[in-house]
Each structure stands twice: as structure tokens, then as C-alpha cells.
Design an enzyme around this catalytic site. Structure first.
Site, short mmCIF file in Angstrom:
data_model
loop_
_atom_site.label_atom_id
_atom_site.label_comp_id
_atom_site.label_asym_id
_atom_site.label_seq_id
_atom_site.Cartn_x
_atom_site.Cartn_y
_atom_site.Cartn_z
CB CYS A 38 -22.89 -36.67 -18.04
SG CYS A 38 -24.98 -37.24 -17.26
NE ARG A 46 -27.78 -30.26 -19.47
CZ ARG A 46 -27.47 -29.40 -18.07
NH1 ARG A 46 -28.20 -27.88 -17.99
NH2 ARG A 46 -27.48 -30.27 -17.73
CG HIS A 91 -22.12 -32.31 -17.22
ND1 HIS A 91 -23.47 -31.67 -16.94
CD2 HIS A 91 -22.73 -33.50 -17.15
CE1 HIS A 91 -24.03 -32.15 -16.71
NE2 HIS A 91 -24.16 -33.04 -17.40
CG ASP A 122 -27.48 -33.77 -19.57
OD1 ASP A 122 -27.04 -32.52 -20.17
OD2 ASP A 122 -27.65 -32.85 -18.08
CB CYS A 168 -23.76 -32.80 -13.27
SG CYS A 168 -23.98 -35.04 -13.95
#
Length: 217
Positions: free
Chosen positions: A42, A46, A98, A44, A101
Site C-alpha cells: 500500500c 506508515r 495493513h 500508506d 487502511c
């Protein structure tokens, strides 16, 4: 200090650190890449692939998008898979999702931004397929957590069904397709599915809604 200047200075510090430890670091990078792992994850911020796996430059071949979606209709993802398998000869293909999400939450609750709305159609198909299982969870957080696992399972299955991977298996190469979920609260990676060339022969019988359990915590 503004963010742009901080990035530039951090890059310079990184170069200094690398060359002090290994004066030949960048000359070795010029000789080419030989990653053993293709990482599909992803976007993302993080979930940085190299950081959470303790990997160094040259060890991971990385493709990231919103909600770590893999579909054969996505030429970008297919070109990455093709190059990783046919040229780089990676040994492991990781599909990593994760918890928490935002993309998968939007696949459940709806999305108001147009390009992302279109992109999430594949995730919604996964949501619909596992809807009965998702309905067992009361909180949105746990629904998203469960969908993260189902999305990884579905993505891994679609990867294993591509002609790219099937041809590699036919030729005797053995890229292992595996699915992981990264817990953004603990930092822990958990494997939820693994498909090798033997399992791939009966892929249609794999990954039904009952094939996986999701913790209700």
C-alpha cells in the site's frame, strides 16, 4: 527548517553515512540490481517496505498503490510483476496489506474522490465476496482489519493466476507468492496465505471465505 530543505539535508547525511561505512556502496549500485523479493504494498506512508522488513537498497523490488490492490487489468502492476519474474527472477512475491487502511475503509463506506472511487472497484468486489464474513464484525475498525486480510488473500490468488507466474512455474522457476498483513499498531508482520507452484495447480479451490479466521480484538 522547511520540509523540502530537510529532505535534501537528510539525503546528504544518508549518502555520507553509506559511503563512510562502504566507500564502494554507490559503485556497487551501478552494477545493477538483483533483488530476491517483489513487494506489492500500500502507498500508506506508515508502511515503508524497506524499513519494516529491515531491507537495504537493492534487496526489494517495490510496487505500491492505494490499498495494495493487484488486478491483471492494471498495466503498471503487470509490468512490475513481469519484470520482477521474467527478468529479475525474484524468488518471493509479497502482497502486503495493513490494518487501519484508509483505502479499504473507503471501499466499505464509500469514497467521494473520483479517481480513487474507480480504483477501489477491485477492493469492493473482494468486499462483496466476503460480505457475510465482514458482517460478523460490529466495529468499522474490525471490518477494515478483516478486509485487509481478505484483500491480501485475493490479491495473492490473482498474482498466482497470471500467465507470468504460471509460465515461471512451468519453466521450473519457483517464485513463492505470499500474503502478509502489517499491524500499524504493533509493527508486526503476519503471514496469512502462501501459494507455491504445487498449490498453484489447484488455485481455484483455494481462498474461500472459510479458509481464514480473523481475530476479533
Amino acid at each position: 527548517m522547511n520540509r523540502l530543505k530537510h529532505i535534501i539535508m537528510s539525503n546528504q547525511a544518508w549518502v555520507k553515512e553509506k559511503t563512510e561505512k562502504n566507500p564502494n556502496f554507490f559503485s556497487q549500485m551501478r552494477s545493477g540490481q538483483q533483488p530476491t523479493v517483489l513487494w506489492i504494498g500500500c502507498s500508506d506512508s506508515r508502511v515503508p517496505a524497506e524499513d519494516i522488513t529491515g531491507s537495504q537498497p537493492g534487496e526489494l523490488f517495490v510496487h505500491r498503490n492505494v490499498a495494495n490492490i493487484f488486478t491483471p487489468q492494471d498495466e503498471s502492476a503487470m509490468s512490475v510483476l513481469e519484470y520482477a519474474v521474467a527478468v529479475l527472477k525474484v524468488k518471493i512475491i509479497v502482497m502486503c496489506g495493513h490494518t487501519g487502511c484508509g483505502g479499504l475503509q473507503a471501499a466499505i463506506t464509500g469514497c467521494s474522490i473520483p479517481h480513487t472511487e474507480v480504483w477501489l472497484q477491485t477492493a469492493r468486489k473482494t468486499r462483496d465476496f466476503y460480505q457475510a464474513k465482514l458482517d460478523e464484525f460490529e466495529s468499522l475498525e474490525n471490518k477494515v482489519k478483516a478486509l485487509a486480510r481478505y484483500n491480501v488473500m485475493s490479491g495473492a490468488k490473482r498474482i498466482a493466476q497470471t500467465e507470468i507466474v504460471k509460465q515461471a512455474w512451468k519453466e521450473g522457476d519457483s517464485p513463492l507468492v505470499t500474503g502478509w498483513v502489517y499491524d500499524t499498531f504493533s509493527g508486526i508482520l503476519e503471514q496469512v496465505v502462501q501459494i507455491d507452484s504445487v498449490m498453484g495447480a489447484s488455485i481455484e479451490n483455494l481462498l474461500n471465505p472459510e479458509d481464514i479466521t480473523v481475530a476479533r480484538n
